[in-house]
Design an enzyme around this catalytic site. Structure first.
Site, PDB file in Angstrom:
ATOM      1  N   CYS A   1       0.804  -1.224   0.000  1.00 41.40           N
ATOM      2  CA  CYS A   1       0.000   0.000   0.000  1.00 41.40           C
ATOM      3  C   CYS A   1       0.841   1.281   0.000  1.00 41.40           C
ATOM      4  CB  CYS A   1      -0.940   0.008   1.203  1.00 41.40           C
ATOM      5  SG  CYS A   1      -1.961  -1.478   1.319  1.00 41.40           S
TER       6      CYS A   1
ATOM      7  N   ASN B   1     -10.117  -0.108  -1.056  1.00 43.62           N
ATOM      8  CA  ASN B   1      -8.669  -0.150  -0.868  1.00 43.62           C
ATOM      9  C   ASN B   1      -8.043  -0.738  -2.130  1.00 43.62           C
ATOM     10  OD1 ASN B   1      -6.012  -0.761  -0.183  1.00 43.62           O
ATOM     11  ND2 ASN B   1      -6.516  -1.503   1.862  1.00 43.62           N
TER      12      ASN B   1
ATOM     13  N   HIS C   1      -3.138   6.940   2.165  1.00 45.12           N
ATOM     14  CA  HIS C   1      -3.566   5.648   1.633  1.00 45.12           C
ATOM     15  C   HIS C   1      -5.041   5.443   1.952  1.00 45.12           C
ATOM     16  CE1 HIS C   1      -4.128   1.529   0.761  1.00 45.12           C
ATOM     17  NE2 HIS C   1      -4.049   1.100   2.009  1.00 45.12           N
TER      18      HIS C   1
END
Length: 315
Positions: A113, A271, A241
């Site tokens: 990520c 995500n 993020h």
């Protein structure tokens, strides 16, 4: 020493949208359960005939067009991804082939990520060291490939997509557009976010990640601002993020970015791992939420319990 800047950005998401209501028909969950815990309402899911390098190439082509550059003008391609199926050719080589590039250096960067902000720092360092003059930096992941679609705690989180940036050398008398990176990791907690096994599957210890992000990340995000010699209240935007709205909003408040637009693309995209920061940033630029020259904090965190962030100037 010469600096670098982001000349343009671009993003791409697959056409198929998976809603919370759709997921409620697949696993024991509900729209209320998902939105109250992570803030996600929809996510984009790529089909079996849409590999990661295709997502990446679409985003890259948009960034190149926005920068007014041709693929032949790129001398380094960096792709941040953790969902590559094959080891070789790597994603960067596949993207270069799709775009018809004549011979750039090609490297993949797997920091999950936090991959894009690591790759952006690497591009900045390459330009500053004279190893490249124009770099294509891409974050792309197809998380649907590694999701366990029977696990309601993780499958509701993920989405697919890509974001890209064209990084160029600054003019000798110009202010650098990419600030110093603040990066690091907590290796002993690397097990908290995993993509492991055969076939590989995404899993995480949600509460451990949440506690770490809530307590540790505001400190390191402020340090990224300090490295750029900029106070958080002077930021025009904060792009963290896009993992969980319950992490993003408190972190932005604790950072002290009181005047900043806070990216909340997680609501629409879920995500998307390495794609999440450039995807959200590109959307802010496209929407006109930030303007040329605005200072923006980009900050990735997650797998490996890694983090990386820098202040950039909006293209």
């Amino acid at each position: 020493m010469i600096g670098s800047r982001i000349a343009a950005v671009g993003h791409y998401q697959p056409a198929r949208v998976l809603t919370n209501e759709d997921l409620a028909g697949m696993v024991d969950t509900s729209d209320e359960w998902i939105t109250s815990r992570v803030g996600i309402r929809t996510r984009h899911i790529a089909g079996p005939d849409e590999p990661v390098d295709e997502l990446a190439a679409h985003a890259a082509a948009k960034a190149l067009a926005a920068a007014g550059r041709t693929p032949a003008e790129i001398d380094l391609v960096l792709v941040a991804t953790s969902t590559a199926i094959d080891r070789s050719p790597n994603m960067a080589a596949r993207v270069a082939a799709r775009l018809g590039m004549p011979g750039p250096a090609v490297m993949d960067i797997n920091v999950v990520c936090a991959g894009f902000t690591h790759a952006l720092a690497t591009a900045d360092h390459a330009v500053r060291a004279g190893g490249a003059s124009r770099v294509l930096v891409i974050g792309a992941d197809k998380m649907s490939d590694v999701a366990d679609w029977t696990d309601r705690t993780t499958c509701v989180l993920v989405g697919d997509g890509a974001g890209a940036a064209v990084v160029e050398a600054c003019a000798p008398d110009a202010e650098a557009g990419i600030g110093p990176v603040l990066w690091g990791s907590v290796p002993e907690m690397g097990h908290a976010v995993r993509i492991e096994g055969t076939p590989p599957r995404f899993a995480q210890e949600g509460q451990s990640v949440y506690r770490w992000a809530a307590t540790q990340l505001p400190v390191v995000a402020r340090q990224a601002c300090e490295k750029a010699e900029l106070a958080p209240e002077d930021l025009a935007a904060v792009v963290l993020h896009q993992a969980n709205l319950r992490i993003i909003e408190p972190l932005a408040r604790r950072l002290g970015a009181v005047n900043a637009v806070v990216a909340r693309d997680v609501t629409d995209s879920g995500n998307t791992s390495a794609a999440s920061v450039p995807l959200a940033f590109s959307k802010l630029v496209e929407q006109g939420a930030v303007t040329t020259g605005d200072p923006v904090l980009l900050f990735g965190f997650g797998g490996n319990l890694s983090y990386a962030g820098q202040v950039v100037r909006c293209p």
